[in-house]
Design a protein around this motif. Structure first.
Motif, PDB file in Angstrom:
ATOM      1  N   ALA A  78       0.830  -1.211   0.000  1.00 19.99           N
ATOM      2  CA  ALA A  78       0.000   0.000   0.000  1.00 19.99           C
ATOM      3  C   ALA A  78       0.859   1.254   0.000  1.00 19.99           C
ATOM      4  N   LEU A  79       1.950   1.247   0.762  1.00 20.91           N
ATOM      5  CA  LEU A  79       2.819   2.420   0.822  1.00 20.91           C
ATOM      6  C   LEU A  79       3.474   2.680  -0.531  1.00 20.91           C
ATOM      7  N   LYS A  80       3.901   1.616  -1.201  1.00 27.91           N
ATOM      8  CA  LYS A  80       4.539   1.782  -2.507  1.00 27.91           C
ATOM      9  C   LYS A  80       3.546   2.291  -3.556  1.00 27.91           C
ATOM     10  N   GLU A  81       2.326   1.774  -3.528  1.00 23.77           N
ATOM     11  CA  GLU A  81       1.319   2.260  -4.460  1.00 23.77           C
ATOM     12  C   GLU A  81       0.922   3.703  -4.134  1.00 23.77           C
ATOM     13  N   CYS A  82       0.857   3.993  -2.843  1.00 24.27           N
ATOM     14  CA  CYS A  82       0.504   5.344  -2.412  1.00 24.27           C
ATOM     15  C   CYS A  82       1.555   6.351  -2.874  1.00 24.27           C
ATOM     16  N   GLU A  83       2.836   6.018  -2.714  1.00 25.53           N
ATOM     17  CA  GLU A  83       3.876   6.984  -3.078  1.00 25.53           C
ATOM     18  C   GLU A  83       3.933   7.202  -4.586  1.00 25.53           C
ATOM     19  N   SER A  84       3.595   6.181  -5.367  1.00 22.99           N
ATOM     20  CA  SER A  84       3.553   6.359  -6.814  1.00 22.99           C
ATOM     21  C   SER A  84       2.471   7.369  -7.186  1.00 22.99           C
ATOM     22  N   GLU A  85       1.339   7.256  -6.542  1.00 21.75           N
ATOM     23  CA  GLU A  85       0.243   8.216  -6.758  1.00 21.75           C
ATOM     24  C   GLU A  85       0.661   9.621  -6.329  1.00 21.75           C
ATOM     25  N   LEU A  86       1.240   9.727  -5.139  1.00 16.04           N
ATOM     26  CA  LEU A  86       1.627  11.035  -4.605  1.00 16.04           C
ATOM     27  C   LEU A  86       2.672  11.706  -5.481  1.00 16.04           C
ATOM     28  N   LEU A  87       3.616  10.917  -5.972  1.00 11.89           N
ATOM     29  CA  LEU A  87       4.662  11.460  -6.829  1.00 11.89           C
ATOM     30  C   LEU A  87       4.060  12.155  -8.042  1.00 11.89           C
ATOM     31  N   HIS A  88       3.119  11.510  -8.692  1.00  6.02           N
ATOM     32  CA  HIS A  88       2.510  12.079  -9.893  1.00  6.02           C
ATOM     33  C   HIS A  88       1.606  13.265  -9.574  1.00  6.02           C
ATOM     34  N   LEU A  89       1.300  13.457  -8.301  1.00  4.35           N
ATOM     35  CA  LEU A  89       0.527  14.623  -7.876  1.00  4.35           C
ATOM     36  C   LEU A  89       1.430  15.741  -7.358  1.00  4.35           C
ATOM     37  N   GLY A  90       2.745  15.531  -7.458  1.00  7.72           N
ATOM     38  CA  GLY A  90       3.694  16.577  -7.095  1.00  7.72           C
ATOM     39  C   GLY A  90       4.098  16.609  -5.641  1.00  7.72           C
ATOM     40  N   ILE A  91       3.651  15.627  -4.860  1.00 12.32           N
ATOM     41  CA  ILE A  91       4.004  15.592  -3.428  1.00 12.32           C
ATOM     42  C   ILE A  91       5.293  14.795  -3.277  1.00 12.32           C
ATOM     43  N   THR A  92       6.391  15.493  -3.044  1.00 11.31           N
ATOM     44  CA  THR A  92       7.690  14.833  -2.949  1.00 11.31           C
ATOM     45  C   THR A  92       8.106  14.560  -1.508  1.00 11.31           C
ATOM     46  N   THR A  93       7.434  15.208  -0.540  1.00  9.45           N
ATOM     47  CA  THR A  93       7.637  14.904   0.880  1.00  9.45           C
ATOM     48  C   THR A  93       6.270  14.801   1.531  1.00  9.45           C
ATOM     49  N   MET A  94       5.982  13.649   2.106  1.00  7.35           N
ATOM     50  CA  MET A  94       4.668  13.405   2.699  1.00  7.35           C
ATOM     51  C   MET A  94       4.788  13.064   4.182  1.00  7.35           C
ATOM     52  N   TYR A  95       4.040  13.798   4.999  1.00  4.64           N
ATOM     53  CA  TYR A  95       3.892  13.481   6.418  1.00  4.64           C
ATOM     54  C   TYR A  95       2.602  12.685   6.573  1.00  4.64           C
ATOM     55  N   HIS A  96       2.730  11.357   6.503  1.00 10.47           N
ATOM     56  CA  HIS A  96       1.566  10.490   6.605  1.00 10.47           C
ATOM     57  C   HIS A  96       0.951  10.627   7.997  1.00 10.47           C
ATOM     58  N   SER A  97      -0.344  10.905   8.035  1.00  8.26           N
ATOM     59  CA  SER A  97      -1.027  11.172   9.307  1.00  8.26           C
ATOM     60  C   SER A  97      -1.843   9.960   9.740  1.00  8.26           C
ATOM     61  N   ASN A 126      11.925   3.004   7.780  1.00  7.31           N
ATOM     62  CA  ASN A 126      13.002   2.254   7.112  1.00  7.31           C
ATOM     63  C   ASN A 126      12.811   2.063   5.615  1.00  7.31           C
ATOM     64  N   ILE A 127      11.723   2.611   5.050  1.00  9.48           N
ATOM     65  CA  ILE A 127      11.504   2.447   3.612  1.00  9.48           C
ATOM     66  C   ILE A 127      12.609   3.122   2.808  1.00  9.48           C
ATOM     67  N   HIS A 128      13.278   4.115   3.407  1.00  8.84           N
ATOM     68  CA  HIS A 128      14.337   4.823   2.693  1.00  8.84           C
ATOM     69  C   HIS A 128      15.599   3.971   2.530  1.00  8.84           C
ATOM     70  N   ASN A 129      15.648   2.841   3.209  1.00  6.97           N
ATOM     71  CA  ASN A 129      16.777   1.922   3.036  1.00  6.97           C
ATOM     72  C   ASN A 129      16.561   0.975   1.852  1.00  6.97           C
ATOM     73  N   ARG A 130      15.374   1.051   1.236  1.00  5.47           N
ATOM     74  CA  ARG A 130      15.057   0.217   0.086  1.00  5.47           C
ATOM     75  C   ARG A 130      14.614   1.113  -1.064  1.00  5.47           C
ATOM     76  N   SER A 131      14.145   0.523  -2.129  1.00  4.48           N
ATOM     77  CA  SER A 131      13.684   1.305  -3.277  1.00  4.48           C
ATOM     78  C   SER A 131      12.471   2.139  -2.886  1.00  4.48           C
ATOM     79  N   HIS A 132      12.524   3.428  -3.192  1.00  4.01           N
ATOM     80  CA  HIS A 132      11.408   4.308  -2.869  1.00  4.01           C
ATOM     81  C   HIS A 132      11.418   5.490  -3.825  1.00  4.01           C
ATOM     82  N   ILE A 134       9.548   8.887  -2.974  1.00  8.77           N
ATOM     83  CA  ILE A 134       9.446  10.191  -2.330  1.00  8.77           C
ATOM     84  C   ILE A 134       9.996  10.104  -0.909  1.00  8.77           C
ATOM     85  N   ARG A 135       9.948  11.231  -0.218  1.00  9.59           N
ATOM     86  CA  ARG A 135      10.411  11.286   1.180  1.00  9.59           C
ATOM     87  C   ARG A 135       9.210  11.043   2.099  1.00  9.59           C
TER      88      ARG A 135
END
Length: 389
Positions: A78-97, A126-132, A134-135
């Motif tokens: 879910a996080l990987k699919e979410c970040e792909s969506e966010l990236l295309h919406l211009g959100i390069t740093t996300m504070y997930h609430s 720890n997602i930043h230690n693998r393929s990702h 956005i921030r």
């Protein structure tokens, strides 16, 4: 070296035309005239060049993990699919609430258990230690009637898993739900077990008698957060008196003030005032509260966030510029530089300025709507879209 040509560069102060933006590695080198001898040239096709959006309050990850009430997906998928969506919406740093709720008046969510809140925070950490793409950052929302939240929040802050905290109070009759009719309609739509088993008057009586975390506990959490460089937000301030109380607790950010008067007071006190971009698209609050567009026009809204609808940031920026005459630079700052300052990361992020990270967007306006054609993170093109006619 990378050169972005044929674009309108949106800086914190104005818009620069007929300039070339130069990038070196993951940083912005500056602007120049003419096309240099670059390793790579990106044609902005007359579009705007903006910093990547920094979204400090969004519930989107919950919707990605739990698309239906009985369908909880693998968190990392879910996080990987979410970040792909966010990236295309211009959100390069996300504070997930994510909220630590005690009761189930807004429906039972398996994501909001303490086990799953910790699980998601650990994954984000720890997602930043693998393929990702956005921030990823974690925004822990603390409902003040949840006593377990105090120890959980302390442990998560001390372990470095949290990047922002906010104090929440969804008690009916105040805050977001000052209007009891709207509160009743809202909780009925969630169809939670506690709503089904109690009358509305019993629900109100429950809230009148419930205990909450003490002011001292909230102050201690705020002090601990600050000691770890973490920003602290209040939520749904509806009076100046409540705002002043939160200020004494050590709050830095006023999220979603309910009235213009409260928003103005927060702004005057030097607190970062946050409004939801969906409010701009809808023409007003879905809870019947303050208009975000009005607050921006009145000069008392510093930051826009996506809240529950990530596309709203991009569209909100351009709506405010086109319909209400707010300068594009000012609106872009509300989604980039100002949230970066609020989160204390503006040394590296939030503006198209020499030395800052090259998290950038190229935005064109097609058929009257802004669309993102290029997204760069750390100076690398991570998303590119070509529209057809």
């Amino acid at each position: 070296m990378t050169a972005i040509i044929n674009g309108k560069i949106v800086t914190p102060e104005d818009i620069m035309e007929d300039k070339v933006l130069l990038l070196g590695g993951d940083r912005i080198l500056g602007v120049t005239d003419g096309i240099p001898d670059a390793d790579r040239i990106i044609d902005a096709n007359g579009g705007y060049i903006l910093p990547g959006f920094i979204d400090i309050h969004s519930d989107r990850i919950e919707q990605c993990i739990l698309p239906r009430p009985t369908s909880m997906l693998d968190f990392e998928l879910a996080l990987k699919e979410c970040e792909s969506e966010l990236l295309h919406l211009g959100i390069t740093t996300m504070y997930h609430s994510l909220t630590l709720y005690k009761d189930e008046f807004f429906g039972k969510s398996p994501i909001r258990t303490k086990e799953n809140v910790k699980k998601l925070a650990g994954l984000i950490g720890n997602i930043h230690n693998r393929s990702h793409l956005i921030r990823h950052r974690f925004h822990l929302r603390i409902e003040i009637d949840n006593f377990e939240a105090y120890d959980i929040a302390r442990a998560m802050i001390e372990s470095g898993q949290v990047h922002e905290i906010s104090f929440m109070d969804h008690t009916p009759g105040q805050g977001q739900y000052r209007n009891l009719e709207i509160y009743q309609k809202t909780i009925s739509s969630y169809q939670g077990r506690e709503v089904a088993n109690r009358s509305f008057e019993e629900i109100l009586e429950y809230h009148r008698g419930k205990e909450t975390l003490s002011l001292e506990q909230l102050r201690e959490l705020a002090e601990l957060a600050h000691a770890h460089g973490i920003a602290v937000a209040s939520h749904d301030d509806d009076t100046v008196e409540k705002l002043e109380l939160n200020e004494r607790l050590g709050v830095d950010i006023c999220e979603f003030p309910i009235t213009i008067e409260t928003a103005k007071a927060a702004h005057e006190k030097g607190l970062f005032t946050v409004v939801g971009a969906p409010n701009i698209l809808l023409g007003g609050s879905h809870s019947g509260n303050m208009s975000a567009a009005e607050a921006i026009q009145e000069g008392c809204a510093d930051i826009i966030c996506s809240d529950y609808y990530p596309p709203a940031i991009l569209h909100g920026i351009f709506i405010m510029a086109e319909r209400y005459g707010i300068s594009l630079s000012d609106m872009v700052n509300k989604a980039t530089l100002h949230p970066a300052r609020a989160m204390k990361i503006d040394g590296d992020y939030g503006a198209v300025e020499r030395g800052k990270k090259a998290d950038l967007l190229v935005v064109e306006v097609l058929d009257g709507y802004p669309v993102i054609t290029h997204v760069l993170v750390d100076g690398r093109v991570t998303a590119q879209v070509a529209y057809r006619r």
